[in-house]
Design a protein around this motif. Structure first.
Motif, short mmCIF file in Angstrom:
data_model
loop_
_atom_site.label_atom_id
_atom_site.label_comp_id
_atom_site.label_asym_id
_atom_site.label_seq_id
_atom_site.Cartn_x
_atom_site.Cartn_y
_atom_site.Cartn_z
N GLN A 1 56.71 59.46 63.41
CA GLN A 1 55.59 58.68 63.95
C GLN A 1 55.75 58.49 65.46
N SER A 2 56.97 58.22 65.87
CA SER A 2 57.26 58.06 67.29
C SER A 2 57.04 59.37 68.04
N GLU A 3 57.49 60.48 67.44
CA GLU A 3 57.31 61.78 68.08
C GLU A 3 55.83 62.15 68.19
N TRP A 4 55.07 61.79 67.18
CA TRP A 4 53.63 62.07 67.18
C TRP A 4 52.96 61.44 68.42
N LYS A 5 53.35 60.21 68.73
CA LYS A 5 52.76 59.51 69.88
C LYS A 5 53.10 60.19 71.20
N LYS A 6 54.25 60.83 71.25
CA LYS A 6 54.70 61.45 72.50
C LYS A 6 54.06 62.81 72.74
N ILE A 7 53.60 63.44 71.67
CA ILE A 7 52.97 64.77 71.81
C ILE A 7 51.57 64.57 72.37
N GLY A 8 51.17 65.44 73.30
CA GLY A 8 49.88 65.32 73.98
C GLY A 8 48.71 65.72 73.10
N HIS A 9 47.58 65.94 73.77
CA HIS A 9 46.33 66.25 73.07
C HIS A 9 46.39 67.60 72.38
N VAL A 10 45.58 67.69 71.32
CA VAL A 10 45.37 68.96 70.62
C VAL A 10 43.89 69.31 70.76
N PRO A 11 43.47 70.55 70.46
CA PRO A 11 42.05 70.89 70.55
C PRO A 11 41.19 69.89 69.77
N ARG A 12 40.06 69.55 70.35
CA ARG A 12 39.20 68.51 69.79
C ARG A 12 38.80 68.80 68.34
N LYS A 13 38.54 70.08 68.06
CA LYS A 13 38.07 70.43 66.72
C LYS A 13 39.13 70.20 65.64
N ASP A 14 40.42 70.15 66.05
CA ASP A 14 41.51 69.96 65.09
C ASP A 14 42.04 68.52 65.06
N ASN B 1 36.27 70.44 83.77
CA ASN B 1 36.26 71.44 82.70
C ASN B 1 37.33 72.50 82.89
N ALA B 2 37.54 72.88 84.16
CA ALA B 2 38.59 73.87 84.44
C ALA B 2 39.96 73.32 84.09
N PHE B 3 40.17 72.04 84.37
CA PHE B 3 41.45 71.40 84.03
C PHE B 3 41.67 71.44 82.52
N TYR B 4 40.65 71.05 81.76
CA TYR B 4 40.83 71.02 80.31
C TYR B 4 40.91 72.42 79.71
N LYS B 5 40.29 73.36 80.41
CA LYS B 5 40.42 74.74 79.93
C LYS B 5 41.87 75.20 80.07
N ASN B 6 42.49 74.84 81.20
CA ASN B 6 43.90 75.20 81.41
C ASN B 6 44.82 74.45 80.46
N LEU B 7 44.34 73.31 79.97
CA LEU B 7 45.16 72.54 79.03
C LEU B 7 45.15 73.12 77.61
N LYS B 8 44.22 74.04 77.36
CA LYS B 8 44.06 74.51 75.99
C LYS B 8 45.34 75.15 75.44
N LYS B 9 46.02 75.92 76.29
CA LYS B 9 47.27 76.53 75.85
C LYS B 9 48.26 75.46 75.42
N GLU B 10 48.39 74.45 76.28
CA GLU B 10 49.29 73.34 75.96
C GLU B 10 48.82 72.61 74.71
N GLN B 11 47.51 72.48 74.57
CA GLN B 11 46.98 71.78 73.39
C GLN B 11 47.30 72.53 72.10
N TYR B 12 47.24 73.86 72.15
CA TYR B 12 47.58 74.63 70.95
C TYR B 12 49.08 74.53 70.63
N GLU B 13 49.89 74.43 71.68
CA GLU B 13 51.32 74.19 71.44
C GLU B 13 51.52 72.81 70.81
#
Length: 660
Positions: free
Chosen positions: A457-470, A413-425
């Motif tokens: 479409q190719s760029e979309w695949k390369k971008i990481g996770h976004v917040p689950r709700k979005d 959970n701590a890892f994914y919490k730290n990922l949130k900033k990256e996810q919003y980017e």
């Protein structure tokens, strides 16, 4: 035997039954008068005192064993169906999932009597609650990690709801059964107490001994039919009844001859019971032996009367010794079970250590986190399937398991919490792509727009996770815009491909015609006919890309015709190659022609090198005769490669003619 004698014998039997209860409870058996009873009590007390210094511990163990048996008899006397609980398999509920536990509980309710499944239900509830609590704790931590307030946390599940429904049904049925049973038990207790009071009233009344005896027999029959009493009153009610029956017998001064006969009969019965108990000490089915021992104690206690005083201590000691041995066998059996469970404990400790090692890893990527989640889930399943551990270790083992699983979950959970900033980017980047897709979905400039749409479409695949709700929401927008554009593109391509599809259908017809073509006898005429078919094929034009396999089929059909003509391989290859060149040229692909020329030049160079190598190899056979098989093989390969070289050079010439 006269009626009077029969009555005496029957009465003696009942007296002996009552005395047997006192023997089992280590009480002195009453004699013919009060003085004798007091003497036996004094002797027993003296003996107990004399042996207490060196034998108190075994006696305490024996008393404990008999007390346990008495408790079981009292419980099962209360409800006869309770004995059937031993026949219901106690499954490994620890290894079951929550869904499986619900199904098992439901099946027990449907197939077994409510009073026989208490232990099974308790075990199922214990396992279900443990598993659900663990799941709920994890959900709570996830909830709090996502910024929730503990006051707002609530968790349930369809499985929990179903379990509550089935368990509530069990409690309703159980309570109804025991309420009814309690009424009956209390009523039976009142009836038995009333019988005892009537019996007490008969003692000392010597007006008519025959009538008293007949009344006593009626009381005995009523006693037998009075039914079970509450377990807490079981011992006292039987002890009181036995006491007053013995006093009544003493009051009657029964004939000693009938008593001795009855003693002998009871001794025979008890010796048979002892023999059976001793046989049970060798029984390998420990549970069966223990249940049968319980029945023997019930018979000894309630059904078979006393024996002559000189045998009482000996037979009781033999029966107690067999009882103790069966109990020891049972203890040894449970110790063996614990040994097996020690192995389960070792396995579970290994699993816990594996979970601990994973929990201590630093999580550096989503991929690693997901892999570790799968490992933890697999280890959880192994933990539950590893079997039960010794009772003394169960709580500690479960505690360690939960702590280490929670430790992993906290780190995850701590890892994914730290990922949130990256996810919003990432969310911001994906929203930009969504905007591009939506702006271009109706663009008519397909040649310009298609590369753009493929790129995003190719760029979309390369971008990481976004917040689950979005995640789902923006994906649906992006997918909708892309699908809209490419559906329009495919419609246009399908329209453009009409001619190609028509060409394909015509080529299919021509292919069948070529397969069935009959060549004229004249070689030149036959060759001319084949060339005509090739030209017709060329003129039909292109087919859709995914249907280009038909070109290969046409070439195979031509090969069959060339075989009939006995035409050289080189000539047939060049004829087919002309067809291929026209296809490349019509494809409007100068780039394809350049690639084809590069390929042929490379093949020419490679073939030329192979010929040089083979000719160099011939130097090893400078003194060998040309009839040598190895020499012949090398010469044959050189000739074949030269022919191939000529074919490639001819193909290159035809290719240059197109360019010019």
């Amino acid at each position: 035997m006269s009626d009077k004698e029969a009555k005496r014998e029957s009465t003696e039997n009942q007296e002996n039954i009552e005395k047997s209860k006192d023997v089992q409870q280590n009480m002195p058996a009453p004699g013919s008068d009060t003085e004798e009873m007091e003497k036996q009590a004094t002797d027993a007390q003296t003996k107990a005192s004399a042996t207490s210094d060196h034998n108190s511990e075994p006696e305490q163990d024996s008393d404990k064993i008999h007390d346990e048996l008495d408790e079981t008899l009292a419980e099962e006397n209360e409800d006869e169906d309770l004995q059937k609980r031993h026949d219901i398999e106690m499954k490994d509920y620890h290894a079951m999932t929550m869904n499986e536990l619900v199904m098992e509980l439901d099946e027990l309710l449907k197939s077994e009597k409510i009073q026989t499944i208490r232990d099974h239900v308790q075990e199922i509830k214990l396992e279900f609650d443990s598993k659900f609590d663990e799941e709920m704790e994890q959900k709570k931590e996830d909830f709090l990690e996502e910024g929730g307030n503990i006051i707002d946390f609530h968790y349930s599940s369809p499985t929990k709801k179903r379990f509550n429904e089935v368990y509530f049904k069990y409690k309703e049925q159980r309570n109804k059964h025991y309420e009814e049973l309690k009424k009956n038990l209390n009523q039976n207790l009142k009836e038995r107490l009333a019988i005892i009071e009537e019996l007490k009233g008969m003692i000392g009344d010597s007006a008519d001994m025959n009538n008293s005896f007949a009344t006593f027999k009626q009381l005995q029959e009523r006693w037998k039919k009075a039914g079970p009493v509450p377990r807490e009153d079981y011992k006292d009610i039987w002890r009181t009844y036995h006491h007053h029956v013995e006093v009544f017998y003493d009051f009657l001064h029964l004939d000693r001859e009938f008593r001795d006969l009855d003693f002998k009969h009871n001794l025979d019965q008890k010796l048979k019971m002892i023999a059976r108990a001793e046989e049970l000490t060798q029984e390998t089915n420990i549970n069966r032996a223990f249940r049968e021992l319980q029945m023997l104690h019930k018979m000894w206690k309630e059904e078979v009367g006393p024996v002559a005083k000189e045998y009482r201590e000996d037979i009781w000691e033999r029966f107690s010794a067999a009882t103790k041995k069966i109990h020891e066998n049972r203890q040894a059996y449970f110790e063996e079970l614990d040994k097996a469970r020690e192995k389960n404990l070792e396995k579970k400790n290994e699993i816990i250590d594996s979970i601990k090692n994973i929990a201590q890893e630093e999580i550096t990527s989503h991929k690693q986190a997901q892999a570790n989640i799968r490992k933890i889930e697999s280890l959880r399943n192994e933990f539950f399937k590893a079997g039960k551990v010794p009772k003394k270790n169960a709580e500690e083992s479960w505690k360690r398991f939960k702590e280490n699983v929670r430790s992993f979950n906290r780190k995850k959970n701590a890892f994914y919490k730290n990922l949130k900033k990256e996810q919003y980017e990432n969310l911001s980047k994906k929203l930009e792509l969504v905007q591009i897709a939506e702006e271009n979905k109706d663009n008519l400039e397909f040649k310009i727009t298609t590369p753009i749409m493929k790129r995003i479409q190719s760029e979309w695949k390369k971008i990481g996770h976004v917040p689950r709700k979005d995640s789902d929401k923006i994906w649906k927008r992006f997918k909708k815009a892309c699908n809209h554009y490419f559906n329009r593109l495919h419609e246009k391509q399908n329209e453009e491909n009409k001619d190609e599809m028509q060409a394909f259908e015509k080529k299919k017809e021509l292919l069948e015609k070529v397969k069935n073509l009959t060549l004229p006898q004249d070689h030149q005429e036959a060759l001319k006919l084949i060339k005509e078919q090739i030209n017709i094929w060329k003129d039909l034009g292109h087919v859709p890309f995914k249907m280009k396999y038909i070109e290969g089929k046409f070439n195979k059909a031509l090969d069959q015709l060339f075989k009939q003509l006995d035409i050289s391989k080189r000539e047939s290859e060049l004829l087919k190659y002309e067809n291929k060149l026209q296809s490349l040229d019509q494809a409007d692909g100068a780039d394809k022609l350049r690639k084809e020329e590069f390929f042929i030049r490379k093949r020419i160079e490679e073939t030329d090198q192979e010929i040089i190598q083979l000719e160099n190899n011939m130097q090893f056979f400078s003194n060998a005769d040309e009839s040598n098989p190895l020499v012949k093989e090398v010469l044959k390969n050189i000739e074949r490669k030269k022919q191939e070289l000529g074919t490639w050079e001819a193909k290159l010439k035809k290719l240059r003619n197109i360019d010019s």
